[in-house]
Design a protein around this motif. Structure first.
Motif, PDB file in Angstrom:
ATOM      1  N   LEU A   1      -9.250 -19.769   6.797  1.00  0.00           N
ATOM      2  CA  LEU A   1      -9.670 -19.221   8.083  1.00  0.00           C
ATOM      3  C   LEU A   1     -11.180 -19.309   8.303  1.00  0.00           C
ATOM      4  O   LEU A   1     -11.649 -19.074   9.423  1.00  0.00           O
ATOM      5  N   ARG A   2     -11.914 -19.637   7.260  1.00  0.00           N
ATOM      6  CA  ARG A   2     -13.375 -19.668   7.367  1.00  0.00           C
ATOM      7  C   ARG A   2     -13.816 -20.686   8.424  1.00  0.00           C
ATOM      8  O   ARG A   2     -13.372 -21.824   8.436  1.00  0.00           O
ATOM      9  N   GLY A   3     -14.662 -20.232   9.326  1.00  0.00           N
ATOM     10  CA  GLY A   3     -15.150 -21.101  10.370  1.00  0.00           C
ATOM     11  C   GLY A   3     -14.223 -21.234  11.559  1.00  0.00           C
ATOM     12  O   GLY A   3     -14.566 -21.884  12.548  1.00  0.00           O
ATOM     13  N   VAL A   4     -13.035 -20.626  11.463  1.00  0.00           N
ATOM     14  CA  VAL A   4     -12.058 -20.685  12.557  1.00  0.00           C
ATOM     15  C   VAL A   4     -11.922 -19.327  13.218  1.00  0.00           C
ATOM     16  O   VAL A   4     -12.099 -19.176  14.423  1.00  0.00           O
ATOM     17  N   THR A   5     -11.594 -18.325  12.410  1.00  0.00           N
ATOM     18  CA  THR A   5     -11.590 -16.952  12.911  1.00  0.00           C
ATOM     19  C   THR A   5     -12.945 -16.307  12.639  1.00  0.00           C
ATOM     20  O   THR A   5     -13.786 -16.860  11.928  1.00  0.00           O
ATOM     21  N   LEU A   6     -13.132 -15.130  13.186  1.00  0.00           N
ATOM     22  CA  LEU A   6     -14.429 -14.462  13.120  1.00  0.00           C
ATOM     23  C   LEU A   6     -14.433 -13.343  12.086  1.00  0.00           C
ATOM     24  O   LEU A   6     -13.410 -12.690  11.867  1.00  0.00           O
ATOM     25  N   GLU A   7     -15.574 -13.130  11.458  1.00  0.00           N
ATOM     26  CA  GLU A   7     -15.766 -11.914  10.667  1.00  0.00           C
ATOM     27  C   GLU A   7     -16.190 -10.827  11.646  1.00  0.00           C
ATOM     28  O   GLU A   7     -17.349 -10.736  12.046  1.00  0.00           O
ATOM     29  N   THR A   8     -15.220 -10.025  12.064  1.00  0.00           N
ATOM     30  CA  THR A   8     -15.481  -9.054  13.121  1.00  0.00           C
ATOM     31  C   THR A   8     -16.363  -7.919  12.619  1.00  0.00           C
ATOM     32  O   THR A   8     -16.322  -7.556  11.436  1.00  0.00           O
ATOM     33  N   PRO A   9     -17.183  -7.340  13.495  1.00  0.00           N
ATOM     34  CA  PRO A   9     -18.153  -6.331  13.047  1.00  0.00           C
ATOM     35  C   PRO A   9     -17.504  -4.993  12.695  1.00  0.00           C
ATOM     36  O   PRO A   9     -16.408  -4.656  13.161  1.00  0.00           O
ATOM     37  N   VAL A  10     -18.214  -4.256  11.857  1.00  0.00           N
ATOM     38  CA  VAL A  10     -17.843  -2.877  11.514  1.00  0.00           C
ATOM     39  C   VAL A  10     -18.938  -1.962  12.045  1.00  0.00           C
ATOM     40  O   VAL A  10     -20.125  -2.175  11.767  1.00  0.00           O
ATOM     41  N   LEU A  11     -18.529  -0.953  12.794  1.00  0.00           N
ATOM     42  CA  LEU A  11     -19.481  -0.078  13.468  1.00  0.00           C
ATOM     43  C   LEU A  11     -19.353   1.356  12.968  1.00  0.00           C
ATOM     44  O   LEU A  11     -18.269   1.944  13.066  1.00  0.00           O
ATOM     45  N   PRO A  12     -20.413   1.965  12.425  1.00  0.00           N
ATOM     46  CA  PRO A  12     -20.359   3.392  12.080  1.00  0.00           C
ATOM     47  C   PRO A  12     -20.178   4.227  13.350  1.00  0.00           C
ATOM     48  O   PRO A  12     -20.807   3.952  14.372  1.00  0.00           O
ATOM     49  N   LEU A  13     -19.335   5.257  13.266  1.00  0.00           N
ATOM     50  CA  LEU A  13     -19.075   6.108  14.429  1.00  0.00           C
ATOM     51  C   LEU A  13     -19.729   7.475  14.310  1.00  0.00           C
ATOM     52  O   LEU A  13     -19.472   8.343  15.149  1.00  0.00           O
ATOM     53  N   ASN A  14     -20.529   7.669  13.298  1.00  0.00           N
ATOM     54  CA  ASN A  14     -21.148   8.974  13.106  1.00  0.00           C
ATOM     55  C   ASN A  14     -22.424   9.086  13.933  1.00  0.00           C
ATOM     56  O   ASN A  14     -23.515   8.747  13.499  1.00  0.00           O
ATOM     57  N   SER A  15     -22.282   9.543  15.162  1.00  0.00           N
ATOM     58  CA  SER A  15     -23.424   9.804  16.024  1.00  0.00           C
ATOM     59  C   SER A  15     -23.029  10.896  17.009  1.00  0.00           C
ATOM     60  O   SER A  15     -21.843  11.212  17.187  1.00  0.00           O
ATOM     61  N   ASP A  16     -24.016  11.464  17.659  1.00  0.00           N
ATOM     62  CA  ASP A  16     -23.766  12.544  18.605  1.00  0.00           C
ATOM     63  C   ASP A  16     -23.019  12.074  19.839  1.00  0.00           C
ATOM     64  O   ASP A  16     -22.537  12.889  20.624  1.00  0.00           O
ATOM     65  N   ARG A  17     -22.924  10.767  20.029  1.00  0.00           N
ATOM     66  CA  ARG A  17     -22.220  10.251  21.201  1.00  0.00           C
ATOM     67  C   ARG A  17     -20.708  10.433  21.075  1.00  0.00           C
ATOM     68  O   ARG A  17     -20.005  10.424  22.073  1.00  0.00           O
ATOM     69  N   TRP A  18     -20.222  10.555  19.853  1.00  0.00           N
ATOM     70  CA  TRP A  18     -18.789  10.739  19.634  1.00  0.00           C
ATOM     71  C   TRP A  18     -18.478  12.218  19.497  1.00  0.00           C
ATOM     72  O   TRP A  18     -19.150  12.928  18.764  1.00  0.00           O
ATOM     73  N   GLN A  19     -17.436  12.670  20.161  1.00  0.00           N
ATOM     74  CA  GLN A  19     -17.032  14.068  20.100  1.00  0.00           C
ATOM     75  C   GLN A  19     -15.662  14.182  19.431  1.00  0.00           C
ATOM     76  O   GLN A  19     -14.767  13.362  19.670  1.00  0.00           O
ATOM     77  N   GLY A  20     -15.501  15.200  18.603  1.00  0.00           N
ATOM     78  CA  GLY A  20     -14.186  15.501  18.043  1.00  0.00           C
ATOM     79  C   GLY A  20     -13.778  14.706  16.827  1.00  0.00           C
ATOM     80  O   GLY A  20     -12.626  14.784  16.397  1.00  0.00           O
ATOM     81  N   LEU A  21     -14.698  13.938  16.222  1.00  0.00           N
ATOM     82  CA  LEU A  21     -14.359  13.203  15.013  1.00  0.00           C
ATOM     83  C   LEU A  21     -14.261  14.159  13.826  1.00  0.00           C
ATOM     84  O   LEU A  21     -14.860  15.241  13.832  1.00  0.00           O
ATOM     85  N   PRO A  22     -13.553  13.780  12.778  1.00  0.00           N
ATOM     86  CA  PRO A  22     -13.517  14.620  11.578  1.00  0.00           C
ATOM     87  C   PRO A  22     -14.891  14.686  10.916  1.00  0.00           C
ATOM     88  O   PRO A  22     -15.757  13.837  11.149  1.00  0.00           O
ATOM     89  N   ASP A  23     -15.083  15.702  10.098  1.00  0.00           N
ATOM     90  CA  ASP A  23     -16.318  15.842   9.338  1.00  0.00           C
ATOM     91  C   ASP A  23     -16.259  14.870   8.157  1.00  0.00           C
ATOM     92  O   ASP A  23     -15.993  15.236   7.021  1.00  0.00           O
ATOM     93  N   ALA A  24     -16.484  13.590   8.461  1.00  0.00           N
ATOM     94  CA  ALA A  24     -16.315  12.517   7.485  1.00  0.00           C
ATOM     95  C   ALA A  24     -17.195  11.346   7.895  1.00  0.00           C
ATOM     96  O   ALA A  24     -17.712  11.297   9.012  1.00  0.00           O
ATOM     97  N   ASP A  25     -17.383  10.410   6.976  1.00  0.00           N
ATOM     98  CA  ASP A  25     -18.041   9.153   7.319  1.00  0.00           C
ATOM     99  C   ASP A  25     -16.985   8.221   7.905  1.00  0.00           C
ATOM    100  O   ASP A  25     -16.037   7.830   7.207  1.00  0.00           O
TER     101      ASP A  25
END
Length: 317
Positions: A14-38
């Motif tokens: 799959l290398r060069g054909v499909t994408l290595e999709t990004p991983v985004l941290p969600l721990n910020s004040d913009r998110w509400q109601g997430l668990p107390d976790a990373d």
């Protein structure tokens, strides 16, 4: 059945054909109601053809014999699988025939045709599957949406990629339709992080894997009722079910309203138009899993975003 060497070989194909999709941290004040976790999200909606399905479908098509390539492929789908088959067939230079229910989101039909697939519309999914089987009997290679070794390997590549990007993960929360995505991701995670846990998420009205795991074998639902058409498989099948049974620690159920709330979250915070299935993992960690995930390092999957703006607006109206 599978091992890390086979997953590595699939990843190289799959290398060069499909994408290595990004991983985004969600721990910020913009998110509400997430668990107390990373918490982090793998944004697989940015994958080729708009969902995780592109990985497995490309593996399947690239493994066809010359005779099979000449005959082309056929699939029955009204969702992400149809788009993935259309994309991978075009990339391989072969013919794709997609049989779809008439109720399919018009944007998905348009996108499949734009990629060169031949589309036929049928009264319902049962009729679409019957036509698919007829075309396969005439010689086209049948591309199953989840119950195939290449589909599970594609999902396993996604899981191994997630671990490489976020090596501290100890929990994966994965949406479940037919079971191919969680089968592959749980397989990779169990091989790379055997001390970790994998949790599956299903809609209340489409809980075939939950029922199958409780039953000890695949079951068929009498009825499917959910806005998440990508998670609406009426049954589990042996290969994907067996891997889920071996490697999935827990299943949880979420409502359609919880997925709607997750769709709004993705729009409000990331300006992403997420289909219901894409919001399922987020809905689960904010709902039934919120207290249980305290202190853990959690990865969720934003699995796809193939939805027309009219259907999106109608669902959230």
């Amino acid at each position: 059945m599978f091992d890390l060497d086979e997953i590595a070989v699939a990843a190289e194909r799959l290398r060069g054909v499909t994408l290595e999709t990004p991983v985004l941290p969600l721990n910020s004040d913009r998110w509400q109601g997430l668990p107390d976790a990373d918490v982090c999200a793998k944004l697989e909606l940015f994958q080729q053809a708009g969902s995780f399905k592109g990985r497995g479908v490309y593996l399947g098509i690239s493994g066809l014999s010359e005779d099979q390539r000449n005959a082309g492929v056929v699939a029955a789908s009204g969702g992400n699988h149809a788009l993935a088959v259309s994309w991978a067939a075009r990339a391989a230079g072969i013919k794709a025939q997609i049989t779809m229910p008439k109720a399919t989101d018009p944007e998905r039909i348009r996108l499949c045709r734009a990629m060169g697939a031949e589309i036929t519309l049928h009264d319902d999914m049962a009729a679409a599957f019957a036509e698919m089987e007829r075309i396969a009997d005439e010689g086209a290679a049948l591309m199953h949406p989840f119950e195939a070794r290449h589909m599970i390997l594609g999902a396993a590549v996604c899981g191994a990629e997630f671990v490489a990007q976020s090596p501290d993960l100890d929990t994966l929360v994965v949406p479940v339709g037919g079971g191919g995505l969680i089968a592959g991701m749980a397989l990779a995670f169990s091989l790379l992080r055997p001390e970790g846990q994998v949790i599956g998420v299903e809609p209340v009205g489409a809980d075939s894997t939950t029922q199958s795991l409780a039953n000890g074998g695949p079951v068929v639902l009498d009825r499917v009722a959910t806005i998440a058409d990508s998670l609406g498989s009426p049954k589990s099948l042996p290969m994907s079910f067996g891997l889920a049974q071996a490697h999935v620690d827990r299943m949880v159920l979420i409502s359609d309203d919880a997925m709607r709330a997750g769709m709004r979250d993705y729009a409000d915070v990331l300006r992403i138009i997420a289909e219901p299935a894409c919001a399922a993992s987020l809905a689960a960690i904010k709902g039934p899993l919120r207290d249980d995930l305290r202190g853990r390092r959690v990865g969720i999957i934003a699995c796809g975003s193939n939805i027309g703006i009219k259907r999106y607006q109608d669902l959230l109206a």
